[in-house]
Design a protein around this motif. Sequence first.
Motif, PDB file in Angstrom:
ATOM      1  N   GLU A 193       5.793   6.678   1.278  1.00 22.86           N
ATOM      2  CA  GLU A 193       5.040   7.665   2.049  1.00 22.86           C
ATOM      3  C   GLU A 193       3.538   7.444   1.899  1.00 22.86           C
ATOM      4  N   VAL A 194       3.125   6.933   0.746  1.00 25.33           N
ATOM      5  CA  VAL A 194       1.710   6.652   0.506  1.00 25.33           C
ATOM      6  C   VAL A 194       1.211   5.540   1.427  1.00 25.33           C
ATOM      7  N   LEU A 195       2.132   4.660   1.837  1.00 30.62           N
ATOM      8  CA  LEU A 195       1.764   3.499   2.642  1.00 30.62           C
ATOM      9  C   LEU A 195       2.095   3.700   4.118  1.00 30.62           C
ATOM     10  N   SER A 196       2.148   4.942   4.570  1.00 28.75           N
ATOM     11  CA  SER A 196       2.538   5.208   5.953  1.00 28.75           C
ATOM     12  C   SER A 196       1.393   5.004   6.937  1.00 28.75           C
ATOM     13  N   SER A 197       0.149   4.943   6.457  1.00 29.53           N
ATOM     14  CA  SER A 197      -0.986   4.690   7.341  1.00 29.53           C
ATOM     15  C   SER A 197      -1.363   3.214   7.280  1.00 29.53           C
ATOM     16  N   LYS A 198      -1.952   2.713   8.362  1.00 28.92           N
ATOM     17  CA  LYS A 198      -2.361   1.307   8.403  1.00 28.92           C
ATOM     18  C   LYS A 198      -3.387   0.999   7.317  1.00 28.92           C
ATOM     19  N   GLU A 199      -4.307   1.950   7.063  1.00 27.07           N
ATOM     20  CA  GLU A 199      -5.358   1.712   6.078  1.00 27.07           C
ATOM     21  C   GLU A 199      -4.785   1.536   4.686  1.00 27.07           C
ATOM     22  N   ASN A 200      -3.894   2.436   4.286  1.00 26.57           N
ATOM     23  CA  ASN A 200      -3.305   2.346   2.955  1.00 26.57           C
ATOM     24  C   ASN A 200      -2.385   1.133   2.831  1.00 26.57           C
ATOM     25  N   TYR A 201      -1.659   0.880   3.900  1.00 24.27           N
ATOM     26  CA  TYR A 201      -0.749  -0.272   3.867  1.00 24.27           C
ATOM     27  C   TYR A 201      -1.533  -1.571   3.719  1.00 24.27           C
ATOM     28  N   ASP A 202      -2.620  -1.698   4.491  1.00 27.99           N
ATOM     29  CA  ASP A 202      -3.448  -2.896   4.404  1.00 27.99           C
ATOM     30  C   ASP A 202      -4.051  -3.053   3.013  1.00 27.99           C
ATOM     31  N   ALA A 203      -4.441  -1.945   2.392  1.00 25.30           N
ATOM     32  CA  ALA A 203      -5.050  -2.011   1.065  1.00 25.30           C
ATOM     33  C   ALA A 203      -4.123  -2.645   0.042  1.00 25.30           C
ATOM     34  N   VAL A 204      -2.823  -2.482   0.257  1.00 26.27           N
ATOM     35  CA  VAL A 204      -1.837  -3.037  -0.687  1.00 26.27           C
ATOM     36  C   VAL A 204      -1.336  -4.397  -0.230  1.00 26.27           C
ATOM     37  N   ILE A 205      -0.866  -4.473   1.010  1.00 29.95           N
ATOM     38  CA  ILE A 205      -0.171  -5.683   1.459  1.00 29.95           C
ATOM     39  C   ILE A 205      -1.129  -6.868   1.584  1.00 29.95           C
ATOM     40  N   SER A 206      -2.393  -6.611   1.927  1.00 27.66           N
ATOM     41  CA  SER A 206      -3.347  -7.712   2.092  1.00 27.66           C
ATOM     42  C   SER A 206      -3.671  -8.398   0.766  1.00 27.66           C
ATOM     43  N   ARG A 207      -3.356  -7.748  -0.333  1.00 27.52           N
ATOM     44  CA  ARG A 207      -3.586  -8.364  -1.643  1.00 27.52           C
ATOM     45  C   ARG A 207      -2.670  -9.571  -1.873  1.00 27.52           C
ATOM     46  N   LEU A 208      -1.649  -9.697  -1.038  1.00 30.75           N
ATOM     47  CA  LEU A 208      -0.741 -10.836  -1.165  1.00 30.75           C
ATOM     48  C   LEU A 208      -1.166 -12.032  -0.317  1.00 30.75           C
ATOM     49  N   ASN A 209      -2.222 -11.868   0.462  1.00 28.52           N
ATOM     50  CA  ASN A 209      -2.605 -12.922   1.394  1.00 28.52           C
ATOM     51  C   ASN A 209      -2.907 -14.249   0.713  1.00 28.52           C
ATOM     52  N   GLY A 210      -3.634 -14.191  -0.386  1.00 29.68           N
ATOM     53  CA  GLY A 210      -3.997 -15.424  -1.077  1.00 29.68           C
ATOM     54  C   GLY A 210      -2.792 -16.156  -1.634  1.00 29.68           C
ATOM     55  N   LEU A 211      -1.879 -15.423  -2.254  1.00 27.97           N
ATOM     56  CA  LEU A 211      -0.663 -16.042  -2.790  1.00 27.97           C
ATOM     57  C   LEU A 211       0.165 -16.668  -1.677  1.00 27.97           C
TER      58      LEU A 211
END
Length: 533
Positions: free
Chosen positions: A271-289
């Motif tokens: 539920e914390v990740l239901s907005s694009k902003e919050n989701y991006d804050a978490v999921i984009s951290r995997l971009n480098g890997l």
Amino acid sequence: MRYKILIFLVSLLFANFFTGCKSGVNSPLNESINFPEAITVKGDKFLDDRGREVVFNGINIVSKNKEEGYIFRSGPELYKNLKKWGVNCIRFIMIWDRLEPEPGVYNEAYLKEIDQIIAWAKANNIFVVLDMHQDLFSVKYSDGAPEWATLDEGKSHTTGAVWSDAYMLSEAVQTAFDNFWANKPASDGIGLQDHYAALWKHVAQRYANNTAVVGYDIMNEPFPGSLGIKFMQTLLKAYGELQYELTGTVLSEEQLLANWEDESSRKKALEVLSSKENYDAVISRLNGLNEDFESRILQKMCQKVSDAIREVDTTHILFLEHSYFGNTGVKSAIERTILPDGQPDPLVAYAPHGYDLLTDTEAVASASNDRVGYIYGQIKKKGEQLKMPVWLGEWGAFYGNSESVIPVAKNAMSLIERNKFGNAYWSYDPGSENLEYFRQVLIRPYPVYTSGELLDYYNDFDAQTFTMTWRENGTDDEPTIVYVPHLSRLNKEILNSRDSIKINNIDGSDAGWLIIPTTGNKEKRMITLDFVK
């Protein structure tokens, strides 16, 4: 340009429509169609052999059952029905375990069964993409590689609340992937990737001259092996930091892990990740890997398979997937493969998958529209960067859910249409066509073949309207073809005093194709179809 709207008369529908279909004569309601024989790629579009832009509207046909021989057990009637439901392509799942039961030994009986599937599809104007499928890498844990190609070094296999959790939990699965990426030798001394590429070469040689086969999906959802642990650790850390930023609460590693232990806690955590902003804050951290894995490891495997295929087949399309983590919106680094002469291969398509994090759980109907929008947005950006057509090879996975997932299905399909993705829904099961989301959302009007450039199209599912805009180039004379699932509900037809739209009924069903002749001019055109609710 909007043309005059005329009402379909009931007497016309029943007197001419069905009479014309049964007799087989050409009439305004039973016009013949010359269907394309082949599909290719030009720039970022799929084109048929008549130069028209193609929208792939498809479905996955799959059996993961070893006892069934990994063949979806149906006769030709399934493919006749798929045609009526507007399917013009299938993603057909092949399993390495049966294709190569022993090192270097290929199963002719399995290939002959695949031949039959392709023939049934072709008889119904359905194109086929062949996918080399895996889940958890191997038949030992789910499906995919044969046991002889599963070098897990005796590590333990651990599962979780959802089947895919094993990617993160199972040392056996991770080790098997690691050894595949390292091209470790099988018992015959030949590397696993070398076996894989040789298998693809064997398949491609068989279908090199088969135009019903569009191309080859090189590997389903490639997973980075033990690197996946770093992905999970990074994801949990990013989630914990977001929670602290939002609430001031510090969560221990044990508390973070507990959020994912079962479906109910997972739903609450997301539920914390239901907005694009919050989701991006978490999921984009995997971009480098993900960039590291795809550019350093996955790209090399795709190139190896491409080299093998291009030795025997220079005309079919290669479909490139991003990594397993790309399914959730992690930025992809996959690139176009190269031909033997060093030139970029023009016959390549981007074949991502897009799934919300609640997929495969009982809470799939609670998928976040914002999260799905973010995932599809990432796919759109990558397709534009690659300058390739996008074919969403998997999405949905609603399974037995029916009315509860209709809003989620409508949102996903609207995004597919807005972004002009080709798509293949995951997946067909016997009786799927009786489920509400299937009947109301998947079976819908769409432009199958467009003369000129398709600018946009969309279904307003609530208003029961379909709108399409395209630009004709003034030189092509092949008609635009639009699929309509319910001709009896179509209460308005777009006609032109000079070149009226005609209809081809599909095998006596209520479905059919609208045949829209070209005007012979360079012009922008638009149609809107209304349907009785």
